[in-house]
Design a protein around this motif. Sequence first.
Motif, short mmCIF file in Angstrom:
data_model
loop_
_atom_site.label_atom_id
_atom_site.label_comp_id
_atom_site.label_asym_id
_atom_site.label_seq_id
_atom_site.Cartn_x
_atom_site.Cartn_y
_atom_site.Cartn_z
N ALA A 93 0.82 -1.21 0.00
CA ALA A 93 0.00 0.00 0.00
C ALA A 93 0.85 1.25 0.00
O ALA A 93 0.50 2.25 -0.64
CB ALA A 93 -0.93 0.01 1.21
N SER A 94 1.97 1.22 0.70
CA SER A 94 2.86 2.38 0.76
C SER A 94 4.27 1.90 1.07
O SER A 94 4.69 1.85 2.23
CB SER A 94 2.39 3.36 1.82
OG SER A 94 3.24 4.48 1.84
N SER A 95 5.00 1.58 0.03
CA SER A 95 6.33 1.01 0.21
C SER A 95 7.28 2.00 0.88
O SER A 95 8.15 1.60 1.65
CB SER A 95 6.91 0.53 -1.11
OG SER A 95 7.04 1.60 -2.02
N ASP A 96 7.12 3.30 0.62
CA ASP A 96 7.99 4.30 1.26
C ASP A 96 7.78 4.32 2.77
O ASP A 96 8.75 4.37 3.54
CB ASP A 96 7.74 5.70 0.69
CG ASP A 96 8.23 5.84 -0.75
OD1 ASP A 96 9.04 5.00 -1.19
OD2 ASP A 96 7.81 6.80 -1.42
N VAL A 97 6.53 4.31 3.20
CA VAL A 97 6.24 4.30 4.64
C VAL A 97 6.76 3.02 5.26
O VAL A 97 7.39 3.04 6.33
CB VAL A 97 4.73 4.46 4.90
CG1 VAL A 97 4.39 4.24 6.38
CG2 VAL A 97 4.25 5.83 4.44
N TYR A 98 6.54 1.90 4.60
CA TYR A 98 7.01 0.62 5.11
C TYR A 98 8.53 0.61 5.25
O TYR A 98 9.07 0.18 6.27
CB TYR A 98 6.55 -0.52 4.20
CG TYR A 98 6.96 -1.88 4.71
CD1 TYR A 98 6.22 -2.51 5.70
CD2 TYR A 98 8.10 -2.51 4.21
CE1 TYR A 98 6.60 -3.75 6.19
CE2 TYR A 98 8.49 -3.75 4.69
CZ TYR A 98 7.74 -4.37 5.68
OH TYR A 98 8.12 -5.58 6.17
#
Length: 125
Positions: A93-98
């Motif tokens: 869903a949000s690789s940057d946040v992960y």
Amino acid sequence: NNWLHIPVLMRAISYNMPIAYAVLQSWSDFVAVPNRNKVLTYSWVPSIQFYDLSPVAVAFPQHDSEAYNNGDERSAKSHVSLNKYAHRTLSSASSDVYTLLSEVSLTMTNIEEMMGRVLDGLSYN
């Protein structure tokens, strides 16, 4: 509630600790009483509720799981690790946040310093 009363009383009796035991009616009472009085209380780390009191752990013998499973709760609880978890779909869903969260690493000292800054009204950036 009195969820910890058995081990507290068992330890007090076994280790000859003179205590007056009380169960408070509310969370606000639980937080207020130690902050107003010099009392032995249950706390945990990290905890902002008693941070200003600089609580010190009472040392009990190392956790004995066999004795504990047989009802002997005199030993200390095992230490619990502080872990981070994410929803299983966060990486897609949000690789940057992960990725950001995966790279974050805090020590207990870092956490305690941040709590102290928050209590002092300072930022923690």
